[in-house]
Structures are given as C-alpha cells and as structure tokens.
Design a protein around this motif. Sequence first.
Motif, PDB file in Angstrom:
ATOM      1  N   TYR A  83     -10.463 -31.999   9.950  1.00 25.66           N
ATOM      2  CA  TYR A  83     -10.189 -30.608   9.571  1.00 25.66           C
ATOM      3  C   TYR A  83     -10.362 -29.731  10.802  1.00 25.66           C
ATOM      4  N   GLY A  85     -11.054 -25.645  11.553  1.00 21.37           N
ATOM      5  CA  GLY A  85     -11.377 -24.356  10.967  1.00 21.37           C
ATOM      6  C   GLY A  85     -11.472 -23.269  12.020  1.00 21.37           C
ATOM      7  N   GLU A 111     -18.926 -26.681   6.255  1.00 22.82           N
ATOM      8  CA  GLU A 111     -17.514 -26.844   5.905  1.00 22.82           C
ATOM      9  C   GLU A 111     -17.020 -28.224   6.319  1.00 22.82           C
ATOM     10  N   CYS A 112     -17.389 -28.658   7.532  1.00 20.56           N
ATOM     11  CA  CYS A 112     -16.997 -29.988   8.010  1.00 20.56           C
ATOM     12  C   CYS A 112     -17.593 -31.085   7.131  1.00 20.56           C
ATOM     13  N   GLU A 114     -18.437 -30.965   3.930  1.00 22.93           N
ATOM     14  CA  GLU A 114     -17.711 -31.039   2.653  1.00 22.93           C
ATOM     15  C   GLU A 114     -16.320 -31.628   2.834  1.00 22.93           C
ATOM     16  N   ARG A 115     -15.629 -31.188   3.872  1.00 20.72           N
ATOM     17  CA  ARG A 115     -14.273 -31.687   4.129  1.00 20.72           C
ATOM     18  C   ARG A 115     -14.277 -33.175   4.442  1.00 20.72           C
ATOM     19  N   CYS A 150     -13.545 -30.744  13.145  1.00 20.14           N
ATOM     20  CA  CYS A 150     -14.520 -31.602  12.452  1.00 20.14           C
ATOM     21  C   CYS A 150     -14.161 -33.046  12.763  1.00 20.14           C
TER      22      CYS A 150
END
Length: 297
Positions: A83, A85, A111-112, A114-115, A150
């Motif tokens: 990902y 971001g 965020e990383c 979860e992704r 990520c």
Amino acid sequence: MAWRRRIAAGAAVCALAAPVAGCTSPAAGVDGDLADDWARLPAAQVFIPGAEVCHDKAYEQTGRATAYRPVDCETEHYGETVYVGTLTGAVAERATPPEADDALLAGAFAECDERSTAFVGRQWRDGRLTLDLTLPSAAAWQGGARWYRCELNELTTVTDKADWVRRSGSLRGSLPPGLLLTCFAESGKNGSVDTMPESDCAKSHNAEYVGTFTAAAARKYPVSEADWDYFHDNCRKAMATFIGVSVSATSKYGVISWPYSKATWAGGDRGVRCYLWLETKKMTGSAKGTAGKGIPS
C-alpha cells in the motif's frame, strides 16, 4: 522568471529614450506585452511510487525516485509494497523526513498494519515477516513528497538476529506454509530468551507460536514486571484460543510475549507475538486444538 525581469528593463529603457528617439507603435495584432504571450510552465510533478509491486533491492528506509525499479513479483525479489499512503498532520509539517522510530509515524504504521493483514488474508505476524515504512528522500521531501510505502519483507527469523530473504511470488491472498511460525527450541536464563531458533514441531521442542495481540496505543514499551504482566495476560488469551482451553487453564504453562523491538514500538508497532513456553520440559507435535492433552505442565 529571468525573462520577465529582462522585458521590464527593456520597457523602461524605451520610456526613457522616448524624448530623444521615440518608440514606434506596435504592429497590427501585437499588443506590445510580450510577457502574456509565454505559456505557463507546467507544475512540478512529485514522484509517487506504486503499490502492489515488488523490489529487486533489499529494504531501505529512504525511497529515491532514481533508484525506483519495481519488478514482477513472480520473479525473485526482496520486499513487496502492499500500500502507498500520504502523510498528513504534524508529521507532514516536519522540515525533514521522520526517522522510523518517530512517534508521529504511528498513524501511518497503523494503516500499514491493517492493510498488510488484509493483503495476506490473515495476521501478517503469523509469518516470518516484518513490516516497514519507506519514506521520501530529504530532497523529495523538500519538493513536497509526503508519501509512505508499506513494505512486507520476509526474514530468516523473527526470534533471533535476522537477515532479509529473496523470495518469489506475491504474498497477496495467503502465506505459504513454509513461511508460517510454528515451533521453537528456546534457551535462556532468569526469564530472558537467549536464543530461540525455529524447530520442526514433529521434533522435541519447548515453545510454540500461538498468535498475536495488539497493545493499546498508549501502552509504553515494557520495562518493569508490571509492564510485562499486561503483555503476558494478553498473550495467555491468545494461548487459550490456540490450545482450546480457558484462560485460567493456561497458568500451568509458561508464556513468552515478544514485541518486535523498542525502535519499532516507538514508531507505532503495537503488535506482540505470543508463544507457549514449556521452560525445561519438551514435547513433540503441536499444541494447537489439543485442549491441553499431551502438553507437559
């Protein structure tokens, strides 16, 4: 901008010279203002890397556009970008790119995290993987770049001194069985792990990976016994689910709680790997789903 300064100077010379030599009138169709006939320069483009690509070079925290050469994930490679971001808020206002252990990166890491779990289809910490952020160079940052990548990378181990691993195939959708954490042969003294290499579960071993939990964002890196109690209590919950017993029944077994490192913790990594620990006792076979049968206590 230099040409604008030159044109303005020329106009001033003409005006000053007018009483002496005069200035001719512009030809038909010409307004006399050369500046408005130049096309605007295109806006500077900020390099933004792509997602779901793999990399031939080993992980580097700084991602430079000049060195960006993604490869097909089916070929041999190191890490994989799951990902890309954009940094916002206080971290984006920094004059220079943050270091990996900067607390301002906690939101990006979350965020990383979860992704990456969604990308591989299960908790990514179930495998011999590390999750790291790649950030723009200082020059790119000055130019307005605020992206972050990520990156999932395979390691030789997650319980000892590790190295990067070249692999083939994308991690999307599943983790290969050979990448999953299973059993370990732990040795150490006074409650500390000295070494913990992986072991075939069919062979004699004294530790087994049972799962992970995510510590509260405000939780500090463990130092005191009271700090560790929080980690061990949560790891016992993972152990109970793995074995198929109540949380209270896990008190007869040892537990190892393993936040990856103090530096990654500072940067927002609140994931903790958990292990069943038999101390000096040994067993063969996995403890998963046994309801405690065959596990020495």
